[in-house]
Motif scaffolding. Structure first.
Motif, PDB file in Angstrom:
ATOM      1  N   ALA A 108       7.623 -34.066 -12.570  1.00 49.52           N
ATOM      2  CA  ALA A 108       8.319 -33.378 -11.481  1.00 49.52           C
ATOM      3  C   ALA A 108       7.904 -31.909 -11.408  1.00 49.52           C
ATOM      4  CB  ALA A 108       9.827 -33.494 -11.674  1.00 49.52           C
ATOM      5  N   GLU A 109       7.769 -31.274 -12.563  1.00 49.89           N
ATOM      6  CA  GLU A 109       7.360 -29.871 -12.573  1.00 49.89           C
ATOM      7  C   GLU A 109       5.930 -29.712 -12.086  1.00 49.89           C
ATOM      8  OE1 GLU A 109       8.106 -28.770 -16.591  1.00 49.89           O
ATOM      9  OE2 GLU A 109      10.170 -28.129 -16.201  1.00 49.89           O
ATOM     10  N   SER A 110       5.067 -30.678 -12.439  1.00 50.19           N
ATOM     11  CA  SER A 110       3.673 -30.598 -11.982  1.00 50.19           C
ATOM     12  C   SER A 110       3.560 -30.781 -10.474  1.00 50.19           C
ATOM     13  CB  SER A 110       2.828 -31.655 -12.708  1.00 50.19           C
ATOM     14  OG  SER A 110       3.257 -32.967 -12.354  1.00 50.19           O
ATOM     15  N   LEU A 111       4.512 -31.527  -9.886  1.00 52.17           N
ATOM     16  CA  LEU A 111       4.510 -31.723  -8.437  1.00 52.17           C
ATOM     17  C   LEU A 111       5.088 -30.526  -7.689  1.00 52.17           C
ATOM     18  CD1 LEU A 111       5.686 -35.461  -8.189  1.00 52.17           C
ATOM     19  CD2 LEU A 111       3.374 -34.567  -7.814  1.00 52.17           C
ATOM     20  N   GLY A 112       5.742 -29.627  -8.405  1.00 51.76           N
ATOM     21  CA  GLY A 112       6.287 -28.436  -7.759  1.00 51.76           C
ATOM     22  C   GLY A 112       7.790 -28.401  -7.655  1.00 51.76           C
ATOM     23  N   TYR A 113       8.482 -29.419  -8.179  1.00 50.12           N
ATOM     24  CA  TYR A 113       9.944 -29.432  -8.152  1.00 50.12           C
ATOM     25  C   TYR A 113      10.502 -28.340  -9.074  1.00 50.12           C
ATOM     26  CZ  TYR A 113      10.344 -33.904  -5.638  1.00 50.12           C
ATOM     27  OH  TYR A 113      10.310 -34.887  -4.689  1.00 50.12           O
ATOM     28  N   PRO A 130      11.687 -27.256  -3.488  1.00 49.55           N
ATOM     29  CA  PRO A 130      11.770 -25.912  -2.902  1.00 49.55           C
ATOM     30  C   PRO A 130      11.298 -25.842  -1.453  1.00 49.55           C
ATOM     31  CG  PRO A 130       9.933 -26.045  -4.427  1.00 49.55           C
ATOM     32  CD  PRO A 130      10.645 -27.349  -4.527  1.00 49.55           C
ATOM     33  N   GLY A 131      10.803 -26.977  -0.914  1.00 50.75           N
ATOM     34  CA  GLY A 131      10.425 -26.997   0.497  1.00 50.75           C
ATOM     35  C   GLY A 131       8.980 -27.313   0.758  1.00 50.75           C
ATOM     36  N   PHE A 132       8.153 -27.242  -0.288  1.00 46.95           N
ATOM     37  CA  PHE A 132       6.723 -27.477  -0.052  1.00 46.95           C
ATOM     38  C   PHE A 132       6.197 -28.691  -0.824  1.00 46.95           C
ATOM     39  CE2 PHE A 132       7.287 -24.252  -3.363  1.00 46.95           C
ATOM     40  CZ  PHE A 132       6.677 -24.874  -4.454  1.00 46.95           C
ATOM     41  N   VAL A 133       7.077 -29.429  -1.509  1.00 45.46           N
ATOM     42  CA  VAL A 133       6.636 -30.608  -2.254  1.00 45.46           C
ATOM     43  C   VAL A 133       6.565 -31.793  -1.297  1.00 45.46           C
ATOM     44  CG1 VAL A 133       7.131 -32.173  -4.156  1.00 45.46           C
ATOM     45  CG2 VAL A 133       7.686 -29.738  -4.372  1.00 45.46           C
TER      46      VAL A 133
END
Length: 677
Positions: A455-460, A423-426
């Protein structure tokens, strides 16, 4: 009044009259014969009716026949107690069925009561209760199956409506049957109580009114009471049996006799075994050899006949298939079906079939249904049926989207993988197969099930393949929703509005505007993502301004201004300052000078060099907004908005152009640039 209505009314009135009036024994005989005839009619109707809904009034029939039968009980009781002469039918049943013997008659009567009350009634009540429960529980699944068939094109809208109506009728029928079975159970109890009362009352009347001794009174009145009980309980037993047959039919659409015989005697192997067993018992054991051996031979002969019938049927079926295939080859090709063009099609390779197959756990069909509902809520338009088809010419994981038979977009997925988007901030990257998200062409990567949680924990942002296809399809529909709106769709919207606002519709259509002109206005709104759900406001505005201008572009601007609350709510969040770009008044004047009016409407005739300068300036200002993370919005004067939108729509598809008159007074705007030339 119709003859059938009059007959039913007389039937019920006769029953109530018998509660009050003591009828002659001859008339009672007639009514008892009618009651027996009706009971047999109900029994055989339930046996041979092909669809339970063909006798959907059965619960009402149960109630009517129960009332009539109880009225006959009351009338016969009066005659037994008053005169001791209840008529030929009651007397014959009492003497003939019981053999003129008090004990035999009483035993036969008790057996009938036990069979009806403890076996047939109790079983029918339980089956009716379970059937009603399962029918109601199965309704949501049946509705979803109908929606799935409708979306795949397996059935038409009319067939879907008929199926839904049938489901509702079946639910109502079996729900009513669950309660109606209680009538039959109560009727059996009432018959037993009336019989006991008749015995006691008859003995009392014989001894105290007629001076008979106890044995004579017992013999006379008990025989008559048993006859009365039999003549009422036998029809009641037939009605109970009818109820049991109706609620225990395995198939709701089958010929009872044919299916029963075919299922019971349809396997020659079974008949051979039964025949040999019976013959063995007759020849080896002390049992009657003539009866058992003869019956065994009958079963063997029937088995041989069934074998011959089955072989003949197979040959006939093969011949019929060959004749049908040959006939289809000889027939001229029907090309009319080839002319049909589906508004929206989703074609996919064989690798995506599991996503659309409900039996394999796929929910793509359900998502398609939700897309139509979502667009209807968001834009106020009923999207046409979305056809789903597999196409072996495509790559296994490829899908394409067609609008009116022409491919407009495509995509490819990896089965058993997930698409992860930054989303731009990972900051930390995750390993995967690089790709692009098909809806907005954003960079993404394919990851496995095991990588999803990380991946979800990283913010994807992680989405599954069905969601990718559904999102892509939704965006394509939004982009082409204007061209999907047909005149027939507009007519349907007009009809819906006419139900609540007939005066408005009659004033506007077709006196002031035709369907085609209204269609163009609605298409203009949908083309820019403006919802047409508030059809009342749209039509009110058209009725106000159509008398002064028939130009659909001008009318669209008036409608947009009437919908400014919805437009402001869509583009300008409450309580926030929205960054926008304005249009230089000099450019506005240049555009207005270039507008040419014709009989077909207005068009823009701007100098090509001037157009390039404006487009270049728009591109610069849009980048400025995008760099700020803002949605590109241009504010213009009302008279210029439509022409500026037409000027830029081929270059900037997502550019939002709003006039000052479409913005609510409490909206806070901040200009961050100006489009110049």
């Amino acid at each position: 009044m119709k003859k059938a209505d009059l007959g039913i009314a007389l039937y019920i009135l006769t029953a109530f009259a018998m509660f009050i009036i003591t009828i002659p024994s001859g008339l009672l005989d007639l009514f008892l014969a009618v009651n027996i005839a009706i009971a047999f009619t109900v029994l055989f109707t339930c046996m041979f009716v092909k669809d339970v809904l063909d006798i959907s009034f059965f619960p009402t029939i149960l109630l009517f026949t129960t009332i009539f039968r109880i009225a006959l009980n009351v009338s016969s009781t009066k005659l037994i107690l008053y005169t001791g002469e209840p008529g030929n039918v009651v007397t014959t049943f009492g003497e003939y069925v019981g053999g003129g013997d008090l004990i035999i008659g009483a035993i036969v009567f008790i057996i009938l009561i036990l069979i009806q009350f403890m076996v047939i009634n109790k079983g029918s009540e339980r089956v009716a209760e379970v059937t009603a429960r399962f029918t109601l529980d199965a309704m949501p699944g049946k509705q979803m199956a109908i929606d799935a068939d409708l979306n795949t094109g397996a059935i038409t809208d009319r067939e879907a409506k008929e199926r839904r109506d049938k489901i509702q009728q079946e639910a109502s029928f079996f729900g009513s049957m669950d309660g109606a079975v209680k009538y039959v159970k109560g009727d059996a109890v009432a018959g037993l109580i009336i019989t006991v009362v008749n015995v006691v009352g008859g003995i009392a009347m014989g001894m105290f009114r007629q001076g008979l001794d106890f044995n004579t009174a017992l013999d006379k009145y008990v025989i008559l009471t048993i006859g009365d009980g039999l003549v009422s309980q036998i029809p009641s037993l037939l009605i109970s049996l009818s109820t049991g047959i109706l609620v225990t039919k395995g198939s709701k659409d089958a010929d009872f006799g044919t299916v029963l015989v075919r299922q019971l005697f349809g396997l020659p192997k079974v008949l051979y075994i039964v025949g040999i067993t019976l013959a063995f018992l007759g020849l080896v054991t002390p049992l009657n050899s003539i009866i058992f051996a003869g019956l065994g031979m009958v079963f063997v002969v029937v088995a041989r006949m069934m074998e011959s019938t089955i072989e003949t049927a197979k040959i006939e079926a093969e011949t019929d298939v060959e004749e049908i295939e040959a006939g289809e080859i000889r027939q001229p090709e029907n090309v009319n079906s080839l002319l049909q063009v589906d508004p929206i099609e989703l074609e996919f390779g064989y690798g995506i079939i599991p996503l659309a197959d409900v039996n394999q756990g796929g929910d793509l069909l359900d998502r398609v249904v939700m897309i139509r509902r979502q667009v209807a809520l968001e834009l106020g338009m009923v999207v046409p049926i979305i056809r789903l088809r597999d196409n072996i010419q495509l790559n296994p994981n490829q899908y394409i989207i067609k609008i009116k038979g022409i491919q407009v977009s495509e995509g490819e997925i990896l089965f058993d993988h997930y698409m992860a988007m930054n989303p731009g901030f990972v900051e930390e990257e995750i390993a995967g197969i690089p790709t692009f998200e098909p809806s907005f062409h954003l960079p993404a990567i394919w990851i496995t099930e095991g990588q999803r949680e990380r991946a979800e924990s990283l913010g994807y942002t992680v989405v599954d393949p069905p969601s990718i296809i559904a999102t892509h399809l939704t965006e394509v529909i939004r982009q082409h929703v204007a061209e999907l709106l047909t005149r027939q769709d507009v007519q349907n919207l007009v009809n819906n509005l006419k139900d609540t606002n007939p005066a408005l519709v009659e004033e506007l259509v077709p006196k002031i505007l035709g369907l085609g002109e209204i269609q163009k206005v609605l298409q203009n709104l949908l083309r820019e993502g403006i919802s047409i759900r508030d059809l009342l406001t749209i039509f009110e505005t058209l009725a106000d301004y159509a008398s002064t201008s028939r130009d659909t572009d001008i009318l669209t601007e008036y409608v947009r201004q009437s919908l400014k609350r919805a437009i402001s709510n869509k583009y300008f969040p409450s309580g926030e300052t929205t960054s926008v770009v304005t249009l230089d008044p000099v450019v506005e004047q240049e555009i207005m000078k270039s507008v040419k009016q014709t009989e077909q409407g207005a068009y823009l005739s701007l100098d090509p060099e001037k157009t390039r300068e404006i487009i270049k300036s728009v591109e610069t200002e849009i980048k400025k907004l995008e760099n700020m993370g803002k949605i590109p919005i241009v504010i213009t004067s009302p008279i210029v908005r439509i022409y500026f939108k037409k000027l830029t729509e081929d270059y900037f598809r997502d550019l939002i152009v709003v006039s000052y008159n479409e913005v609510e007074a409490d909206v806070e705007l901040q200009s961050v640039g100006m489009i110049t030339a």
